[in-house]
Write a protein that holds these residues in place. Structure first.
Motif, PDB file in Angstrom:
ATOM      1  N   ALA A 219      25.447 -30.862  10.260  1.00  0.00           N
ATOM      2  CA  ALA A 219      24.193 -30.168   9.936  1.00  0.00           C
ATOM      3  C   ALA A 219      23.648 -29.365  11.112  1.00  0.00           C
ATOM      4  CB  ALA A 219      23.143 -31.183   9.480  1.00  0.00           C
ATOM      5  N   GLU A 220      24.521 -29.049  12.075  1.00  0.00           N
ATOM      6  CA  GLU A 220      24.040 -28.326  13.260  1.00  0.00           C
ATOM      7  C   GLU A 220      23.406 -26.983  12.899  1.00  0.00           C
ATOM      8  OE1 GLU A 220      27.578 -30.810  14.750  1.00  0.00           O
ATOM      9  OE2 GLU A 220      27.064 -29.629  12.969  1.00  0.00           O
ATOM     10  N   GLN A 221      24.063 -26.223  12.034  1.00  0.00           N
ATOM     11  CA  GLN A 221      23.531 -24.904  11.667  1.00  0.00           C
ATOM     12  C   GLN A 221      22.214 -25.034  10.894  1.00  0.00           C
ATOM     13  OE1 GLN A 221      26.511 -22.624   9.608  1.00  0.00           O
ATOM     14  NE2 GLN A 221      27.674 -22.179  11.485  1.00  0.00           N
ATOM     15  N   TYR A 222      22.133 -26.027  10.034  1.00  0.00           N
ATOM     16  CA  TYR A 222      20.906 -26.237   9.258  1.00  0.00           C
ATOM     17  C   TYR A 222      19.731 -26.554  10.189  1.00  0.00           C
ATOM     18  CZ  TYR A 222      17.568 -28.612   6.180  1.00  0.00           C
ATOM     19  OH  TYR A 222      16.432 -28.997   5.522  1.00  0.00           O
ATOM     20  N   GLU A 223      19.963 -27.470  11.142  1.00  0.00           N
ATOM     21  CA  GLU A 223      18.907 -27.828  12.085  1.00  0.00           C
ATOM     22  C   GLU A 223      18.565 -26.660  13.002  1.00  0.00           C
ATOM     23  OE1 GLU A 223      16.961 -30.359  12.207  1.00  0.00           O
ATOM     24  OE2 GLU A 223      17.926 -31.395  10.538  1.00  0.00           O
ATOM     25  N   GLN A 224      19.599 -25.896  13.391  1.00  0.00           N
ATOM     26  CA  GLN A 224      19.358 -24.721  14.228  1.00  0.00           C
ATOM     27  C   GLN A 224      18.456 -23.715  13.512  1.00  0.00           C
ATOM     28  OE1 GLN A 224      20.497 -24.189  17.437  1.00  0.00           O
ATOM     29  NE2 GLN A 224      19.165 -22.392  17.411  1.00  0.00           N
ATOM     30  N   LYS A 225      18.712 -23.531  12.214  1.00  0.00           N
ATOM     31  CA  LYS A 225      17.905 -22.584  11.436  1.00  0.00           C
ATOM     32  C   LYS A 225      16.464 -23.067  11.306  1.00  0.00           C
ATOM     33  CE  LYS A 225      17.732 -20.048   7.042  1.00  0.00           C
ATOM     34  NZ  LYS A 225      16.279 -20.292   6.869  1.00  0.00           N
ATOM     35  N   ARG A 226      16.295 -24.371  11.051  1.00  0.00           N
ATOM     36  CA  ARG A 226      14.932 -24.908  10.938  1.00  0.00           C
ATOM     37  C   ARG A 226      14.169 -24.730  12.249  1.00  0.00           C
ATOM     38  NH1 ARG A 226      13.298 -30.322   8.460  1.00  0.00           N
ATOM     39  NH2 ARG A 226      14.526 -31.269  10.122  1.00  0.00           N
ATOM     40  N   PHE A 227      14.847 -25.018  13.358  1.00  0.00           N
ATOM     41  CA  PHE A 227      14.207 -24.860  14.669  1.00  0.00           C
ATOM     42  C   PHE A 227      13.893 -23.398  14.946  1.00  0.00           C
ATOM     43  CE2 PHE A 227      14.163 -24.344  19.256  1.00  0.00           C
ATOM     44  CZ  PHE A 227      13.382 -25.406  19.675  1.00  0.00           C
ATOM     45  N   GLN A 228      14.869 -22.522  14.612  1.00  0.00           N
ATOM     46  CA  GLN A 228      14.703 -21.090  14.871  1.00  0.00           C
ATOM     47  C   GLN A 228      13.563 -20.510  14.035  1.00  0.00           C
ATOM     48  OE1 GLN A 228      16.599 -19.628  17.221  1.00  0.00           O
ATOM     49  NE2 GLN A 228      15.388 -17.753  17.055  1.00  0.00           N
ATOM     50  N   ASP A 229      13.451 -20.927  12.786  1.00  0.00           N
ATOM     51  CA  ASP A 229      12.372 -20.423  11.917  1.00  0.00           C
ATOM     52  C   ASP A 229      11.004 -20.795  12.471  1.00  0.00           C
ATOM     53  OD1 ASP A 229      14.229 -19.351  10.225  1.00  0.00           O
ATOM     54  OD2 ASP A 229      14.104 -20.956   8.715  1.00  0.00           O
ATOM     55  N   THR A 230      10.867 -22.037  12.918  1.00  0.00           N
ATOM     56  CA  THR A 230       9.588 -22.486  13.468  1.00  0.00           C
ATOM     57  C   THR A 230       9.283 -21.767  14.781  1.00  0.00           C
ATOM     58  OG1 THR A 230       9.966 -24.667  12.489  1.00  0.00           O
ATOM     59  CG2 THR A 230       8.251 -24.509  14.157  1.00  0.00           C
ATOM     60  N   ALA A 231      10.322 -21.619  15.633  1.00  0.00           N
ATOM     61  CA  ALA A 231      10.136 -20.929  16.913  1.00  0.00           C
ATOM     62  C   ALA A 231       9.773 -19.460  16.697  1.00  0.00           C
ATOM     63  CB  ALA A 231      11.404 -21.041  17.758  1.00  0.00           C
ATOM     64  N   THR A 232      10.370 -18.842  15.671  1.00  0.00           N
ATOM     65  CA  THR A 232      10.070 -17.436  15.364  1.00  0.00           C
ATOM     66  C   THR A 232       8.629 -17.274  14.888  1.00  0.00           C
ATOM     67  OG1 THR A 232      12.381 -17.042  14.762  1.00  0.00           O
ATOM     68  CG2 THR A 232      10.748 -15.448  13.968  1.00  0.00           C
ATOM     69  N   GLU A 233       8.175 -18.225  14.076  1.00  0.00           N
ATOM     70  CA  GLU A 233       6.786 -18.181  13.612  1.00  0.00           C
ATOM     71  C   GLU A 233       5.820 -18.347  14.779  1.00  0.00           C
ATOM     72  OE1 GLU A 233       3.951 -20.302  10.218  1.00  0.00           O
ATOM     73  OE2 GLU A 233       6.077 -20.818  10.370  1.00  0.00           O
ATOM     74  N   LEU A 234       6.178 -19.226  15.725  1.00  0.00           N
ATOM     75  CA  LEU A 234       5.360 -19.397  16.925  1.00  0.00           C
ATOM     76  C   LEU A 234       5.321 -18.111  17.735  1.00  0.00           C
ATOM     77  CD1 LEU A 234       3.783 -21.132  18.967  1.00  0.00           C
ATOM     78  CD2 LEU A 234       5.987 -21.878  19.915  1.00  0.00           C
ATOM     79  N   LEU A 235       6.479 -17.448  17.855  1.00  0.00           N
ATOM     80  CA  LEU A 235       6.548 -16.178  18.581  1.00  0.00           C
ATOM     81  C   LEU A 235       5.656 -15.126  17.929  1.00  0.00           C
ATOM     82  CD1 LEU A 235       7.820 -14.239  20.669  1.00  0.00           C
ATOM     83  CD2 LEU A 235       9.686 -13.879  19.036  1.00  0.00           C
ATOM     84  N   THR A 236       5.693 -15.065  16.608  1.00  0.00           N
ATOM     85  CA  THR A 236       4.880 -14.078  15.877  1.00  0.00           C
ATOM     86  C   THR A 236       3.395 -14.271  16.163  1.00  0.00           C
ATOM     87  OG1 THR A 236       6.524 -13.971  14.115  1.00  0.00           O
ATOM     88  CG2 THR A 236       4.308 -13.162  13.590  1.00  0.00           C
TER      89      THR A 236
END
Length: 580
Positions: A219-236
């Motif tokens: 599930a590495e890619q799935y967890e990476q995507k979840r982390f990336q989505d949250t980090a992107t929202e924080l960046l926005t």
């Protein structure tokens, strides 16, 4: 910048620095000194031009440079003391805030604690507090110092020419409107950032805790995507704050520059008509120019204030949560250990279905009672009610005939030792983990508990014996060793009520056998409640309680339940285990 809500929050935040009144007074004196030195610079320049350069006054040739140097020396000393003392005050306040938050977390009701989640609570201490710290360390100093500086400079400008100064102040309402709009935008984005940081911390905590599961299930890619989505929202949201702040400052400066240009033009005309001396003209322009930097800082600090207020709102939301209630507060001279559940019903928060419904049961003192049933049958809920992690929605739980709601909560928990499948150990020594919460015990008592739990045989082989550091959650020990440390902890507590929550379900046969022996010793003369996973752990129980969907459906000893040919018998004959 400061609406009513912001003022209320900031006032409450500043209450943490009030104990340091002496240092605050020194800091305020330093800030007043800094503010006074700004117009003093313009005044010295006026005299330097009029007396030294134009009037050629020989006395001023030495006096004016000395005065100019003195102004900057006094200002520098005042800035040093204001910065050092304000930072010290702020750090002491932050220490107090963190202590209050940690204390609150220790006393939150179990349900509230679970609703927040570990990641969000960690984010409040690791992210929100530093944001509030900036509002305590920098914001109030800049607000006071630069507001006083601007007032001092405007007073001097009014003294030289009140007509020109009023012309300059025309842009004031426009600047205030811009700052107010920017404040609201930044506050909303800052609140969103608080939420994003909590989610990001939660994602990080989950991925670090469950790294084995992530790898085994790919599930590495799935967890990476979840982390990336949250980090992107924080960046926005972070960029939203940055963009508003970046536009806010230059816009205010442009307006101030336009006002300055107009005033300089009129001042030049007045000087040409001999209404200004050259020194007064230079002093006026200098004083006006000196207002630019404090105006810029006041505009820039708006971002810090809004982030700090959003953080303060998050912090005080936690601090305002009610502590665990403790009605009654009685204690008992002695505990027999009899527990009676009378018509108990319980609903978890936001659940429409009862976890327990009209549940009645008597657990005799000094006997072993096993709770069995499929997942969701209510076994762990029952344990949570005994320990008062939750309180029943209706009904009564009696301990030796006394309603547990009438007992002091700490006293009740002193009477209970809990050994669960999920052992919690701390990054400390073996001895500290065995004596956790009971540091008053001497080394011999710790060793006796370790021997009774069959843990001494591996402890004495460790590099430093009882003083060996076992790592985060005891990760330097095996599963069986960790379990035996937990049982040694229960031995040392010596509580009259003992709860085993599937304490051997994840162990190998050899470890289970050793722990079973320790558990049999620990059971003696105690009221024991066993949440069963393997049938071998409950066959010798005095009473076996079978639960389904929050209700008691069967009870009796092993042989009588088999004869009933009911739920227990069916599961036993099928060779099934009772999974939690």
């Amino acid at each position: 910048m400061f609406d009513r809500q912001t003022l209320s929050l900031y006032k409450r935040l500043l209450s943490y620095i009030l104990p340091f009144k002496g240092l605050i007074a020194i800091t305020l004196i330093a800030l007043l000194t800094i503010a006074a030195m700004e117009p003093a610079i313009a005044m010295v320049l006026k005299e330097l031009v009029d007396e030294s350069l134009i009037a050629k006054n020989p006395d001023s040739f030495v006096m004016m440079p000395l005065l100019l140097a003195s102004v900057f020396i006094v200002k520098g000393v005042a800035e040093y003391f204001s910065k050092v003392f304000s930072q010290w005050i702020a750090q002491k306040a932050v220490l107090a805030i963190r202590a209050d938050m940690y204390h609150k977390m220790q006393h939150l009701p179990f349900g509230v604690f679970q609703s927040y989640g570990t990641g969000k609570l960690m984010s409040k201490i690791t992210y929100d507090v530093p944001q509030a710290s900036s509002a305590l360390s920098n914001a109030w100093v800049i607000l006071i110092r630069d507001s006083l500086t601007i007032l001092a400079l405007i007073a001097y400008l009014l003294y030289i020419s009140w007509q020109l100064t009023l012309l300059m102040l025309i842009v004031g309402p426009v600047v205030a409107f811009i700052i107010d709009k920017a404040s609201k935008l930044m506050r909303n984005s800052s609140k969103a950032m608080q939420k994003n940081m909590g989610q990001l911390t939660e994602r990080l905590e989950e991925s670090l805790t469950a790294h084995q599961d992530i790898k085994i299930y790919g599930a590495e890619q799935y967890e990476q995507k979840r982390f990336q989505d949250t980090a992107t929202e924080l960046l926005t949201n972070s960029m939203q704050v940055t963009k508003v702040s970046a536009l806010n400052v230059p816009l205010v400066q442009v307006l101030a520059a336009i006002a300055l240009a107009g005033v300089v033009y009129v001042a030049m005309q007045m000087s040409a008509q001999n209404l200004f001396t050259p020194g007064e003209l230079l002093a006026y322009i200098t004083a006006m120019a000196l207002t630019f930097e404090p105006i810029r800082r006041l505009t820039s600090i708006n971002e810090t204030v809004q982030k700090g207020m959003a953080a303060a709102e998050s912090i005080f939301e936690l601090l305002d949560q009610p502590n665990e209630t403790n009605t009654g507060g009685k204690t008992l001279d002695s505990i027999g250990g009899e527990l009676v559940f009378h018509d108990i019903s319980f609903y978890y928060p936001n659940s429409q279905h009862p976890a327990l419904e009209s549940f009645s049961l008597k657990i005799p003192a000094g006997q072993t009672t096993a709770l069995v049933g499929q997942s969701g049958s209510g076994k762990s809920t029952l344990v949570n009610l005994i320990t008062r992690f939750y309180d029943a929605s209706s009904g009564q739980i009696l301990l030796d005939g006394k309603d547990i709601l009438s007992l002091e909560r700490g006293f009740l928990r002193e009477q209970i030792a809990l050994v669960s499948q999920k052992v919690t150990l701390f990054d400390d020594s073996v001895a500290a983990n065995i004596a956790y919460g009971h540091e008053e015990h001497d080394r011999q008592a710790i060793i006796a508990a370790a021997k009774a739990a069959h843990a001494w045989e591996f402890i004495e082989k460790l590099p430093d014996g009882l003083d060996t550091q076992i790592g985060e959650n005891g990760n330097l020990l095996s599963g069986g060793q960790r379990q035996r440390i937990a049982i040694a902890r229960a031995f040392l507590k010596n509580a009259p009520i003992l709860i085993f929550d599937e304490a051997t379900s994840a162990l190998d046969n050899q470890s289970e056998q050793m722990i079973q022996q320790a558990m049999e010793t620990l059971k003696q003369n105690r009221t024991v409640i066993v949440i069963a996973h393997r049938l071998s752990t409950i066959e010798n129980a005095n009473n076996i309680v079978v639960m389904q969907q929050g209700k008691l459906v069967e009870q009796g000893n092993h042989s009588s339940l088999l004869k009933q040919k009911g739920v227990y018998s069916q599961l036993y004959n099928q060779g099934q285990e009772f999974n939690e």
